[in-house]
Design a protein around this motif. Structure first.
Motif, short mmCIF file in Angstrom:
data_model
loop_
_atom_site.label_atom_id
_atom_site.label_comp_id
_atom_site.label_asym_id
_atom_site.label_seq_id
_atom_site.Cartn_x
_atom_site.Cartn_y
_atom_site.Cartn_z
N SER A 272 13.55 -25.08 10.36
CA SER A 272 12.94 -25.24 11.30
C SER A 272 12.83 -23.33 12.64
N VAL A 273 14.47 -22.69 12.29
CA VAL A 273 14.42 -21.47 13.15
C VAL A 273 13.54 -20.41 11.97
N MET A 274 14.41 -20.23 10.96
CA MET A 274 13.62 -19.67 9.98
C MET A 274 12.06 -19.48 9.51
N LYS B 277 10.26 -20.39 11.49
CA LYS B 277 9.06 -19.33 13.17
C LYS B 277 9.85 -18.46 12.72
N HIS B 278 10.24 -17.52 12.71
CA HIS B 278 10.42 -16.15 12.44
C HIS B 278 10.10 -15.40 11.57
N LYS B 279 9.36 -13.91 11.53
CA LYS B 279 9.68 -13.12 10.51
C LYS B 279 10.64 -12.57 9.80
N ASP B 280 10.08 -12.50 8.61
CA ASP B 280 11.39 -11.86 8.27
C ASP B 280 11.99 -10.63 8.71
N GLU B 281 11.25 -9.69 9.66
CA GLU B 281 11.57 -8.47 10.22
C GLU B 281 12.95 -9.27 11.57
N ASN B 282 12.76 -10.13 11.58
CA ASN B 282 14.05 -9.94 12.53
C ASN B 282 14.91 -10.80 12.15
N ILE B 283 16.54 -9.97 12.08
CA ILE B 283 17.34 -11.00 11.83
C ILE B 283 17.97 -11.56 13.09
N LEU B 284 18.08 -13.25 12.53
CA LEU B 284 18.79 -14.03 13.22
C LEU B 284 20.99 -13.82 13.11
N LEU B 285 21.28 -13.20 14.16
CA LEU B 285 22.29 -13.47 14.51
C LEU B 285 23.62 -15.00 14.08
N PHE C 148 30.43 -19.64 6.80
CA PHE C 148 28.69 -19.70 6.94
C PHE C 148 28.43 -19.14 7.61
N THR C 149 29.03 -18.17 8.09
CA THR C 149 28.43 -17.26 9.21
C THR C 149 27.97 -16.25 8.53
N TYR C 150 28.57 -15.93 7.30
CA TYR C 150 28.29 -14.41 6.35
C TYR C 150 27.09 -15.23 4.78
N ILE C 151 27.51 -15.62 5.12
CA ILE C 151 26.68 -16.76 3.81
C ILE C 151 25.05 -17.24 4.35
N PHE C 152 24.89 -17.39 4.94
CA PHE C 152 23.44 -18.29 5.34
C PHE C 152 22.78 -17.29 5.95
N PRO C 153 21.24 -17.22 6.10
CA PRO C 153 21.06 -15.92 5.58
C PRO C 153 21.32 -15.33 7.65
N GLY C 154 21.09 -14.38 7.62
CA GLY C 154 21.41 -13.56 8.57
C GLY C 154 22.13 -12.79 8.73
N MET C 155 22.83 -12.20 9.87
CA MET C 155 24.27 -11.36 10.44
C MET C 155 24.81 -11.88 10.64
N ASP D 46 23.59 -8.65 -3.51
CA ASP D 46 22.43 -8.34 -2.86
C ASP D 46 21.49 -10.07 -2.39
N ALA D 47 22.09 -10.64 -2.82
CA ALA D 47 21.81 -12.15 -2.14
C ALA D 47 22.30 -12.25 -1.30
N LEU D 48 23.04 -11.56 -0.34
CA LEU D 48 23.13 -11.84 0.59
C LEU D 48 22.23 -11.56 2.29
N THR D 49 21.29 -9.96 1.27
CA THR D 49 20.72 -9.14 2.54
C THR D 49 19.61 -10.27 3.40
N THR D 50 19.39 -9.80 4.59
CA THR D 50 18.07 -10.19 6.03
C THR D 50 17.63 -9.44 6.15
N GLY D 51 16.95 -9.24 7.13
CA GLY D 51 15.84 -8.18 7.89
C GLY D 51 14.39 -8.32 6.55
N VAL D 52 13.59 -7.27 6.84
CA VAL D 52 12.57 -7.24 5.48
C VAL D 52 13.02 -7.16 4.23
N GLY D 53 12.37 -8.51 3.64
CA GLY D 53 12.65 -8.79 1.85
C GLY D 53 14.62 -8.91 1.81
N ARG D 54 14.71 -10.38 2.47
CA ARG D 54 15.60 -10.61 2.84
C ARG D 54 15.90 -11.58 1.78
N ALA D 55 17.02 -11.47 0.46
CA ALA D 55 17.37 -12.44 -0.39
C ALA D 55 16.98 -14.01 0.29
#
Length: 460
Positions: A277-279, A281-289, A318-325, A370-379
């Motif tokens: 749900s969080v993902m 609603k969020h735009k790619d530009e905003n990184i979730l910590l 998990f905090t390193y692999i899941f989308p976000g920073m 590169d499979a763990l990138t986030t933000g704009v153009g996140r994996a």
């Protein structure tokens, strides 16, 4: 006539693209940030000295953890009037344009910023725009900058739902209806960029400040240099996604759900549903910590062992692999096993052990895959939980997902329960196991057994 119209359209197109380019350049969401780790530094408690210089000496250690951004908790002087504890709260600022002498002087701070920059690390300051300490010069010189009660007295922050104090009696609440105060606040923020070349701000209680202030102020700050803006807020707070989208990254109560999993109060399905749900609603530009600890979590909720027990290592991965920073708090790399005092001096033992090596390895993976990138153009993210078949029992235990970049694929599979899990997975392929470097074959004909809180990071 046609040529004039075409020429005007051409000019408008150029202007449009130029403005877009300026807007993009005003952020520092480059490849380094998209694959980085953020570190929250508590200068007072980081070392026995509790100084900028002591922290600066260890910045190379943070670089080796894959840190790309250091978030410094407030470095301003602390008010003594109505203060809590012997040293007071970092968030009771007495002067927005000075450094806390407890930590060192301006040159010490400047050296910290320069050392970080030399190592390719950005520095952001924790900024407290909602209130000041009672010693702040604005109290006497500009009482009109503050909210007041029915008696005309400056007041500490009030819970508008109950009409009662939040209990933050060591601070005075600012009045954002006052435009002069807003301008003074903006100028104070600009000061740190212009004088010390810092790279942005973490905004304390961003949800409590009018969005109009951020619109004007952020434009002004970004005109000075590309910056990174982190909000203490989430889409559940007033302003929701509109507020969050003004920032490069955001966080608030993300560890709550990980804590519920570790303590057996939430199922994997519920956890995944929340993050999905969080993902969405969020735009790619905003990184979730993604994090297990912060200054608030450690001091007021508990240590990582208290909160997560045997699940801690799995949840950290998990905090390193899941989308976000991923976010680390001061001392986690040294197996911090105490609640750091908040209003007085404290420190922790710095002994490098397995956790340091574990975080270095995770940080390197985050930095380079590169499979763990986030933000704009996140994996890309794909849930695999639906492919899991529990062969024994009905407990909802396995959380599985895949992230895919241009060159790499990472699969995360975890037993998020205190019991053994037996399951099959409708997935085939050969992968490299992150933990030991050996190859692991996945087949839909296999039955797997995972220990409580066991996890796999599989690379292709």
């Amino acid at each position: 006539m046609k040529m004039k119209i075409i020429f005007k359209l051409f000019l408008l197109t150029l202007i449009f693209h130029y403005n877009n380019l300026l807007a993009q350049e005003s952020h520092i969401l480059n490849s380094d940030i998209a694959s980085g780790v953020i570190y929250e530094a508590n200068i007072r408690q980081y070392s026995k000295e509790g100084t900028f210089n002591a922290f600066t000496r260890d910045i190379p250690v943070l670089r080796d953890l894959g840190i790309k951004i250091i978030w410094l908790m407030p470095v301003n002087p602390i008010s003594t009037t109505k203060s809590k504890g012997p040293l007071g709260s970092y968030y009771a600022v007495s002067d927005y344009k000075k450094v806390n002498p407890e930590f060192g002087n301006e040159e010490d701070f400047r050296d910290l910023v320069e050392k970080a920059h030399d190592l390719g690390i950005y520095i952001i300051l924790d900024w407290v725009p909602g209130h000041t300490g009672w010693d702040h010069n604005w109290i006497k010189e500009h009482p009109e900058f503050y909210l007041k009660n029915d008696k005309g007295e400056i007041t500490d922050p009030i819970n508008h739902r109950t009409g009662k104090s939040w209990g933050w009696t060591d601070v005075a609440d600012l009045d954002y209806n006052n435009k002069k105060m807003q301008k003074a606040m903006t100028n104070a923020m600009k000061y740190w960029i212009e004088e010390f070349d810092i790279d942005g701000f973490r905004i304390d209680q961003a949800y409590a400040v009018p969005q109009s202030f951020f619109d004007k102020t952020f434009k002004s700050l970004r005109a000075l240099k590309p910056i990174f803006l982190l909000a203490e807020t989430d889409i559940e707070h007033p302003g929701g996604i509109e507020l969050v989208s003004k920032f490069d990254a955001s966080y608030h109560s993300g560890n709550y759900f990980l804590k519920q999993i570790a303590q057996g109060n939430m199922t994997v399905t519920e956890l995944e549903s929340h993050f999905k749900s969080v993902m969405e609603k969020h735009k790619d530009e905003n990184i979730l910590l993604n994090y297990t600890s912060t200054h608030d979590v450690n001091s007021w909720q508990g240590t990582s062992i208290e909160l997560y027990g045997d699940a801690y290592k799995m949840l950290t991965a998990f905090t390193y692999i899941f989308p976000g920073m991923p976010l680390l708090y001061s001392g986690q790399e040294y197996d911090l096993n105490k609640r750091l005092l908040f209003f007085e001096k404290d420190d922790f033992i710095k002994k490098r052990g397995k956790t340091m090596k574990f975080l270095q390895k995770l940080g390197n993976l985050k930095n380079t895959n590169d499979a763990l990138t986030t933000g704009v153009g996140r994996a890309a993210y794909q849930s695999l939980t639906g492919l899991v078949n529990m062969n024994h029992g009905k407990e909802n235990q396995i959380f599985a997902f895949k992230r895919t970049g241009p060159k790499n694929t990472v699969i995360f599979i975890a037993n998020m329960s205190k019991n053994y899990a037996q399951f099959s997975l409708n997935l085939n392929g050969n992968f490299k196991n992150f933990s030991d470097g050996k190859f692991k074959k996945l087949s839909d004909s296999y039955e797997y057994v995972m220990k409580p809180w066991e996890y796999w990071i599989l690379l292709n």
